[in-house]
Motif scaffolding. Structure first.
Motif, mmCIF file in Angstrom:
data_model
loop_
_atom_site.group_PDB
_atom_site.id
_atom_site.type_symbol
_atom_site.label_atom_id
_atom_site.label_comp_id
_atom_site.label_asym_id
_atom_site.label_seq_id
_atom_site.Cartn_x
_atom_site.Cartn_y
_atom_site.Cartn_z
ATOM 1 N N PHE A 124 42.722 35.034 13.114
ATOM 2 C CA PHE A 124 41.561 35.730 12.749
ATOM 3 C C PHE A 124 40.758 34.457 11.867
ATOM 4 N N PHE A 125 41.217 33.391 11.363
ATOM 5 C CA PHE A 125 40.810 32.461 10.636
ATOM 6 C C PHE A 125 40.724 30.958 11.164
ATOM 7 N N MET A 126 39.890 30.076 10.792
ATOM 8 C CA MET A 126 39.765 28.964 11.296
ATOM 9 C C MET A 126 40.507 27.935 10.195
ATOM 10 N N ALA A 127 41.207 26.931 10.752
ATOM 11 C CA ALA A 127 41.768 26.170 9.837
ATOM 12 C C ALA A 127 40.801 25.104 9.345
ATOM 13 N N SER A 128 40.727 25.039 7.839
ATOM 14 C CA SER A 128 39.549 24.195 7.273
ATOM 15 C C SER A 128 40.156 22.806 7.129
ATOM 16 N N ILE A 129 39.466 21.862 7.576
ATOM 17 C CA ILE A 129 39.892 20.331 7.477
ATOM 18 C C ILE A 129 38.803 19.789 6.783
ATOM 19 N N ASP A 130 39.410 18.647 6.021
ATOM 20 C CA ASP A 130 38.546 18.107 4.941
ATOM 21 C C ASP A 130 39.398 16.666 4.894
ATOM 22 N N ASN A 131 38.416 15.845 4.227
ATOM 23 C CA ASN A 131 39.044 14.428 3.997
ATOM 24 C C ASN A 131 39.985 14.394 3.128
ATOM 25 N N LEU A 132 39.946 15.052 2.242
ATOM 26 C CA LEU A 132 40.798 14.985 0.661
ATOM 27 C C LEU A 132 42.375 15.432 1.416
ATOM 28 N N MET A 133 42.319 16.553 2.132
ATOM 29 C CA MET A 133 43.553 16.959 2.636
ATOM 30 C C MET A 133 44.261 15.887 3.577
ATOM 31 N N ALA A 134 43.304 15.316 4.280
ATOM 32 C CA ALA A 134 43.684 14.261 5.365
ATOM 33 C C ALA A 134 44.357 12.977 4.487
ATOM 34 N N GLU A 135 43.811 12.638 3.361
ATOM 35 C CA GLU A 135 44.156 11.607 2.573
ATOM 36 C C GLU A 135 45.654 11.693 2.075
ATOM 37 N N ASN A 136 45.693 13.100 1.739
ATOM 38 C CA ASN A 136 47.039 13.559 0.800
ATOM 39 C C ASN A 136 48.035 13.610 2.178
ATOM 40 N N GLN A 137 47.655 13.906 3.331
ATOM 41 C CA GLN A 137 48.710 13.740 4.454
ATOM 42 C C GLN A 137 48.939 12.501 5.129
ATOM 43 N N LYS A 138 48.238 11.437 4.578
ATOM 44 C CA LYS A 138 48.156 10.140 5.210
ATOM 45 C C LYS A 138 47.784 10.146 6.459
ATOM 46 N N CYS A 139 46.461 10.706 6.977
ATOM 47 C CA CYS A 139 46.107 10.784 8.215
ATOM 48 C C CYS A 139 44.691 10.798 8.069
ATOM 49 N N THR A 140 44.046 10.877 9.256
ATOM 50 C CA THR A 140 42.411 10.992 9.281
ATOM 51 C C THR A 140 42.215 12.433 9.336
ATOM 52 N N SER A 141 41.028 12.914 9.162
ATOM 53 C CA SER A 141 40.486 14.335 9.429
ATOM 54 C C SER A 141 40.587 14.589 10.910
ATOM 55 N N LYS A 142 40.442 13.406 11.789
ATOM 56 C CA LYS A 142 40.770 13.782 13.063
ATOM 57 C C LYS A 142 42.213 14.095 13.486
ATOM 58 N N GLU A 143 42.987 13.561 13.118
ATOM 59 C CA GLU A 143 44.540 13.522 13.232
ATOM 60 C C GLU A 143 44.947 14.870 12.616
ATOM 61 N N LEU A 144 44.307 15.293 11.344
ATOM 62 C CA LEU A 144 44.784 16.453 10.898
ATOM 63 C C LEU A 144 44.156 17.734 11.531
ATOM 64 N N LYS A 145 42.938 17.637 12.160
ATOM 65 C CA LYS A 145 42.354 18.727 13.043
ATOM 66 C C LYS A 145 43.272 18.685 14.361
ATOM 67 N N GLU A 146 43.897 17.616 15.082
ATOM 68 C CA GLU A 146 44.606 17.780 16.046
ATOM 69 C C GLU A 146 45.951 18.637 15.814
ATOM 70 N N ARG A 147 46.516 18.404 14.528
ATOM 71 C CA ARG A 147 47.675 18.998 14.174
ATOM 72 C C ARG A 147 47.363 20.517 13.925
ATOM 73 N N ALA A 148 46.540 20.876 13.406
ATOM 74 C CA ALA A 148 45.960 22.444 13.280
ATOM 75 C C ALA A 148 45.681 23.016 14.738
ATOM 76 N N ASN A 149 45.088 22.275 15.576
ATOM 77 C CA ASN A 149 45.005 22.460 17.125
ATOM 78 C C ASN A 149 46.221 22.741 17.526
ATOM 79 N N LEU A 150 47.217 22.053 17.475
ATOM 80 C CA LEU A 150 48.650 21.996 18.084
ATOM 81 C C LEU A 150 49.250 23.239 17.366
ATOM 82 N N LYS A 151 49.017 23.563 16.329
ATOM 83 C CA LYS A 151 49.681 24.843 15.601
ATOM 84 C C LYS A 151 48.847 26.061 16.025
ATOM 85 N N GLY A 152 47.672 26.002 17.026
ATOM 86 C CA GLY A 152 47.170 27.283 17.619
ATOM 87 C C GLY A 152 45.821 27.697 16.919
#
Length: 218
Positions: A124-152
């Motif tokens: 039902f929902f899109m995974a919201s991806i932003d730079n602050l969350m990426a910084e917190n997870q010690k990755c880039t927003s592109k890498e964070l997006k890929e993690r969300a995609n892998l989760k479905g």
């Protein structure tokens, strides 16, 4: 909210809004006391960088807090916008399913809790991806997006420049064609298929918040 009255949001158009509000204090009080994680989870945009002005939510909160819980009406003629304020992954999945199925037109929804929430919400929902969350997870927003995609999850990613768009992303149609959300409805998770493009949108909102966000790392 806005089942009978008309929404005047220029970007979304006229939609039924679903809000996740605190039960024991007003939205502004919850922000001041830093207890807004109850409705916003660990979203790092809440408070200072959130595009939404919570002051107007206080009236909605006051009118709703003493109402008895009623059954969801049989059908909505309008499209539904999950999480105008608050994270919709805090809504029980059965309730999400019920509201989505009763919307005659469709729905949109975004969650920052995709890394914690059940994969069921990806329908039902899109995974919201932003730079602050990426910084917190010690990755880039592109890498964070890929993690969300892998989760479905399909993703909705905030970017600073259009040149950042990836091959499996398209720019939000409101940006390119002024198509309002209530007509577009691409941000509905995997409800209409898993292999559709992810969405990217250039940072928007009040200028002071844009300036603050632009200082974050990509």
């Amino acid at each position: 909210h806005s089942i009978k009255s008309k929404s005047v949001n220029r970007k979304t158009g006229d939609m039924v809004g679903v809000y996740i509000l605190p039960s024991d204090k007003s939205p502004t009080q919850s922000i001041k006391t830093k207890t807004d994680s109850a409705q916003c989870g660990d979203c790092l945009l809440k408070g200072i960088l959130c595009y939404l002005n919570p002051v107007y939510l206080n009236n909605i909160w006051r009118s709703a807090k003493n109402l008895k819980v009623s059954k969801i009406i049989p059908t909505f003629k309008k499209a539904v916008r999950f999480g105008v304020y608050g994270d919709p992954a805090f809504i029980p999945i059965k309730t999400v399913e019920s509201i989505a199925e009763k919307s005659a037109k469709g729905f949109t929804g975004y969650t920052h809790q995709w890394h914690k929430a059940s994969k069921k919400y990806s329908r039902f929902f899109m995974a919201s991806i932003d730079n602050l969350m990426a910084e917190n997870q010690k990755c880039t927003s592109k890498e964070l997006k890929e993690r969300a995609n892998l989760k479905g999850y399909r993703t909705y990613r905030i970017i600073k420049e259009e040149s950042e768009i990836l091959e499996d992303e398209i720019l939000c149609p409101y940006t390119t064609h002024q198509t309002q959300c209530n007509e577009c409805l691409l941000c509905n998770g995997t409800y209409k298929g898993k292999n559709r493009k992810n969405i990217a949108i250039k940072i928007h909102g009040p200028q002071n918040k844009i300036k603050t966000y632009l200082k974050t790392k990509s």
